[in-house]
Write a protein that holds these residues in place. Structure first.
Motif, PDB file in Angstrom:
ATOM      1  N   GLY A   1      57.418  54.398  23.552  1.00  0.00           N
ATOM      2  CA  GLY A   1      57.054  55.425  22.590  1.00  0.00           C
ATOM      3  C   GLY A   1      57.999  55.516  21.397  1.00  0.00           C
ATOM      4  O   GLY A   1      57.817  56.355  20.521  1.00  0.00           O
ATOM      5  N   ILE A   2      58.990  54.656  21.347  1.00  0.00           N
ATOM      6  CA  ILE A   2      59.919  54.661  20.218  1.00  0.00           C
ATOM      7  C   ILE A   2      59.184  54.191  18.958  1.00  0.00           C
ATOM      8  O   ILE A   2      58.288  53.346  19.028  1.00  0.00           O
ATOM      9  N   ARG A   3      59.532  54.798  17.819  1.00  0.00           N
ATOM     10  CA  ARG A   3      58.937  54.339  16.555  1.00  0.00           C
ATOM     11  C   ARG A   3      59.619  53.035  16.168  1.00  0.00           C
ATOM     12  O   ARG A   3      60.836  52.902  16.294  1.00  0.00           O
ATOM     13  N   ALA A   4      58.836  52.084  15.670  1.00  0.00           N
ATOM     14  CA  ALA A   4      59.428  50.774  15.415  1.00  0.00           C
ATOM     15  C   ALA A   4      58.766  50.049  14.255  1.00  0.00           C
ATOM     16  O   ALA A   4      57.575  50.218  13.993  1.00  0.00           O
ATOM     17  N   HIS A   5      59.577  49.258  13.611  1.00  0.00           N
ATOM     18  CA  HIS A   5      59.123  48.245  12.672  1.00  0.00           C
ATOM     19  C   HIS A   5      59.612  46.935  13.269  1.00  0.00           C
ATOM     20  O   HIS A   5      60.811  46.759  13.479  1.00  0.00           O
ATOM     21  N   LEU A   6      58.679  46.031  13.567  1.00  0.00           N
ATOM     22  CA  LEU A   6      59.043  44.764  14.189  1.00  0.00           C
ATOM     23  C   LEU A   6      58.943  43.640  13.165  1.00  0.00           C
ATOM     24  O   LEU A   6      58.012  43.598  12.368  1.00  0.00           O
ATOM     25  N   PHE A   7      59.909  42.739  13.237  1.00  0.00           N
ATOM     26  CA  PHE A   7      59.953  41.601  12.341  1.00  0.00           C
ATOM     27  C   PHE A   7      60.004  40.333  13.166  1.00  0.00           C
ATOM     28  O   PHE A   7      60.741  40.249  14.139  1.00  0.00           O
ATOM     29  N   ARG A   8      59.220  39.346  12.774  1.00  0.00           N
ATOM     30  CA  ARG A   8      59.212  38.064  13.475  1.00  0.00           C
ATOM     31  C   ARG A   8      60.342  37.201  12.932  1.00  0.00           C
ATOM     32  O   ARG A   8      60.435  36.976  11.735  1.00  0.00           O
ATOM     33  N   GLU A   9      61.217  36.755  13.809  1.00  0.00           N
ATOM     34  CA  GLU A   9      62.328  35.907  13.396  1.00  0.00           C
ATOM     35  C   GLU A   9      61.877  34.457  13.380  1.00  0.00           C
ATOM     36  O   GLU A   9      61.257  33.971  14.323  1.00  0.00           O
TER      37      GLU A   9
END
Length: 153
Positions: free
Chosen positions: A134-142
């Motif tokens: 449930g954490i807010r997140a911005h995910l980036f692909r490495e």
């Protein structure tokens, strides 16, 4: 509901001693002194956290949840040699290992008061971990390659 504590630490105004946060439908409606909020909302349940501080959650702008399980396993070396050690460990991990590590990272973040992260992922395991926690997140692909053919489409 009124969330009360010895200290309330708002972002844009000085701290409030013996304060409270009035929450309705998961939204902060009002903050102020506990006595004033109790008077204004006498029918609200009060959850008193005692000698604590209520404050906004922390934001961590550089995480690698899927690497949580590697903590302490590689030596403190100059970056290039350190990265080679990490890459050697990566080859040994299964998809389940990546997933477990990302879940552990998410749980540690939430437990530490972190409510928002920016996570760099290679395996994609962080996506399920942030959805579950449930954490807010911005995910980036490495992408760690110099060969264009190795970059996922």
């Amino acid at each position: 509901m009124l969330l009360a504590a010895r200290y309330v630490l708002p972002v844009s105004v000085p701290h409030i001693e013996n304060g409270a946060v009035f929450v309705r439908d998961d939204k902060i409606v009002e903050i102020g002194e506990l006595a004033a909020l109790r008077a204004a909302h006498p029918d609200e349940e009060v959850r008193d956290f005692g000698l604590a501080a209520l404050m906004p959650g922390f934001v961590d702008l550089h995480t690698h949840f899927e690497y949580t399980s590697m903590r302490g396993l590689v030596d403190d070396l100059p970056y290039a040699r350190w990265k080679l050690q990490v890459m050697e460990l990566e080859r040994r991990l299964t998809a389940e290992d990546w997933s477990d590590s990302a879940f552990l990272g998410a749980l540690e973040a939430v437990r530490s008061g972190i409510t928002t992260i920016a996570d760099i992922t290679d395996s994609g395991a962080s996506l399920a971990a942030v959805q579950e926690s449930g954490i807010r997140a911005h995910l980036f692909r490495e992408v760690a390659t110099m060969k264009k053919a190795h970059i996922p489409g």
